[in-house]
Design an enzyme around this catalytic site. Sequence first.
Site, PDB file in Angstrom:
ATOM      1  N   SER A  23       0.870  -1.191   0.000  1.00  6.27           N
ATOM      2  CA  SER A  23       0.000   0.000   0.000  1.00  6.27           C
ATOM      3  C   SER A  23       0.898   1.229   0.000  1.00  6.27           C
ATOM      4  CB  SER A  23      -0.861   0.009   1.265  1.00  6.27           C
ATOM      5  OG  SER A  23      -1.495   1.267   1.440  1.00  6.27           O
ATOM      6  N   TYR A  43      -1.908  -0.837  10.440  1.00  6.94           N
ATOM      7  CA  TYR A  43      -1.953  -1.059   8.983  1.00  6.94           C
ATOM      8  C   TYR A  43      -0.656  -0.563   8.338  1.00  6.94           C
ATOM      9  CZ  TYR A  43      -3.842  -1.183   4.217  1.00  6.94           C
ATOM     10  OH  TYR A  43      -4.046  -1.452   2.883  1.00  6.94           O
TER      11      TYR A  43
HETATM   12  P1  NAI Z   1     -11.310  -6.219   0.226  1.00  4.74           P
HETATM   13  O1  NAI Z   1     -11.755  -6.192   1.644  1.00  4.74           O
HETATM   14  O2  NAI Z   1     -12.314  -6.010  -0.842  1.00  4.74           O
HETATM   15  O3  NAI Z   1     -10.527  -7.551  -0.098  1.00  4.74           O
HETATM   16  C1  NAI Z   1      -9.714  -8.210   0.819  1.00  4.74           C
HETATM   17  C2  NAI Z   1      -9.727  -9.658   0.475  1.00  4.74           C
HETATM   18  O4  NAI Z   1      -8.882 -10.371   1.384  1.00  4.74           O
HETATM   19  C3  NAI Z   1     -11.124 -10.273   0.604  1.00  4.74           C
HETATM   20  O5  NAI Z   1     -11.287 -11.204  -0.436  1.00  4.74           O
HETATM   21  C4  NAI Z   1     -11.055 -10.968   1.939  1.00  4.74           C
HETATM   22  O6  NAI Z   1     -11.975 -12.027   2.054  1.00  4.74           O
HETATM   23  C5  NAI Z   1      -9.613 -11.457   1.898  1.00  4.74           C
HETATM   24  N1  NAI Z   1      -9.090 -11.839   3.198  1.00  4.74           N
HETATM   25  C6  NAI Z   1      -9.017 -11.093   4.310  1.00  4.74           C
HETATM   26  N2  NAI Z   1      -8.493 -11.823   5.314  1.00  4.74           N
HETATM   27  C7  NAI Z   1      -8.225 -13.042   4.802  1.00  4.74           C
HETATM   28  C8  NAI Z   1      -7.673 -14.232   5.331  1.00  4.74           C
HETATM   29  N3  NAI Z   1      -7.293 -14.318   6.618  1.00  4.74           N
HETATM   30  N4  NAI Z   1      -7.528 -15.306   4.520  1.00  4.74           N
HETATM   31  C9  NAI Z   1      -7.921 -15.244   3.231  1.00  4.74           C
HETATM   32  N5  NAI Z   1      -8.455 -14.152   2.667  1.00  4.74           N
HETATM   33  C10 NAI Z   1      -8.611 -13.068   3.457  1.00  4.74           C
HETATM   34  O7  NAI Z   1     -10.164  -5.121   0.130  1.00  4.74           O
HETATM   35  P2  NAI Z   1      -9.200  -4.706  -1.064  1.00  4.74           P
HETATM   36  O8  NAI Z   1      -9.204  -3.238  -1.063  1.00  4.74           O
HETATM   37  O9  NAI Z   1      -9.513  -5.434  -2.289  1.00  4.74           O
HETATM   38  O10 NAI Z   1      -7.800  -5.176  -0.478  1.00  4.74           O
HETATM   39  C11 NAI Z   1      -6.925  -6.063  -1.150  1.00  4.74           C
HETATM   40  C12 NAI Z   1      -5.511  -5.720  -0.743  1.00  4.74           C
HETATM   41  O11 NAI Z   1      -5.184  -4.431  -1.254  1.00  4.74           O
HETATM   42  C13 NAI Z   1      -5.281  -5.649   0.768  1.00  4.74           C
HETATM   43  O12 NAI Z   1      -4.032  -6.221   1.077  1.00  4.74           O
HETATM   44  C14 NAI Z   1      -5.269  -4.156   1.032  1.00  4.74           C
HETATM   45  O13 NAI Z   1      -4.544  -3.832   2.191  1.00  4.74           O
HETATM   46  C15 NAI Z   1      -4.619  -3.657  -0.231  1.00  4.74           C
HETATM   47  N6  NAI Z   1      -4.831  -2.251  -0.505  1.00  4.74           N
HETATM   48  C16 NAI Z   1      -6.077  -1.774  -0.805  1.00  4.74           C
HETATM   49  C17 NAI Z   1      -6.250  -0.444  -1.098  1.00  4.74           C
HETATM   50  C18 NAI Z   1      -7.572   0.133  -1.468  1.00  4.74           C
HETATM   51  O14 NAI Z   1      -7.667   1.348  -1.637  1.00  4.74           O
HETATM   52  N7  NAI Z   1      -8.609  -0.656  -1.621  1.00  4.74           N
HETATM   53  C19 NAI Z   1      -5.142   0.503  -1.048  1.00  4.74           C
HETATM   54  C20 NAI Z   1      -3.860  -0.094  -0.746  1.00  4.74           C
HETATM   55  C21 NAI Z   1      -3.746  -1.435  -0.490  1.00  4.74           C
END
Ligand code: NAI
Length: 242
Positions: free
Chosen positions: A133, A146
């Site tokens: 991130s 985070y």
């Molecule tokens: P999201 O909440 O839509 O997706 C997160 C995914 O990780 C979901 O599929 C969830 O079920 C899965 N997950 C969470 N804990 C888990 C576990 N213990 N085992 C297996 N799966 C698990 O959020 P998003 O935004 O798609 O996030 C994806 C990645 O991108 C994360 O690492 C987040 O920190 C990173 N990120 C997101 C940003 C944003 O603006 N959306 C910005 C910078 C980084």
Amino acid sequence: MTGASSGIGWALAKGLSAAGARIVVVARRSERLELLVREIEESGGAAIAAKADVTEIDSVEQAFDEAEAAFGTVDIAICNAGISGVSNFLKTDAAERDAVFDTNLRGVWNVGQSAARRMVAAGVPGSIINVASVLGLGAQPGVASYCASKGAVIQLTRSMALDLTRYGIRVNAVAPGWFKTEINDDYFASEAGKEYIQRMPSRRLGQLDELVGPVVLLASEAGSFMNGSVVVVDGALNTLVA
Ligand code: NAI
């Protein structure tokens, strides 16, 4: 592809499939994964779902076993699963801190190590992409756990790159700025969130598809000399001083 049941992982799974990859979609919500598999198959791609919790190594190994049974050794691993941790350093309790570290750092470690060990054992070169991130590069108030977890993911990426390069395995990180997903939905729908967007250099959130190109670059031969790098995809957000 971990964290594929929503948001960035969902979009990347579809984007990588369109670029020709066979995809193993991994997360904890099976129904969502099955839906994604159907969407990929309907678009002419190949995918399977493997339910796993990235914080549990046995669960991760099981997912890799299922992936290998379907498609052979995994040669592109995208460590994307993550959770947010939104609270002030003084107020963050140990349970919240540990949950964020467990998913965002230990989860990336588990999946990356399992992928790398299997590539090395099979003599298969590959690409591992860790989703960090911009909060791994700079900080904001109120997100200490985070920020710490994502900073650690970037350092882990560099260490992995150095330890794995001799096996033909490249390890890079993607550092997204803000993209609207379930992780931040509530915030960006709030007045504070809307005001924040207006203060961003881009004055808009990223579109999920805008992450696909950078990830395909890192995953493919087009990025064959990219190793240990952090690819920032943030509309210049991290360059802003105040
Ligand atoms: P999201 O909440 O839509 O997706 C997160 C995914 O990780 C979901 O599929 C969830 O079920 C899965 N997950 C969470 N804990 C888990 C576990 N213990 N085992 C297996 N799966 C698990 O959020 P998003 O935004 O798609 O996030 C994806 C990645 O991108 C994360 O690492 C987040 O920190 C990173 N990120 C997101 C940003 C944003 O603006 N959306 C910005 C910078 C980084």
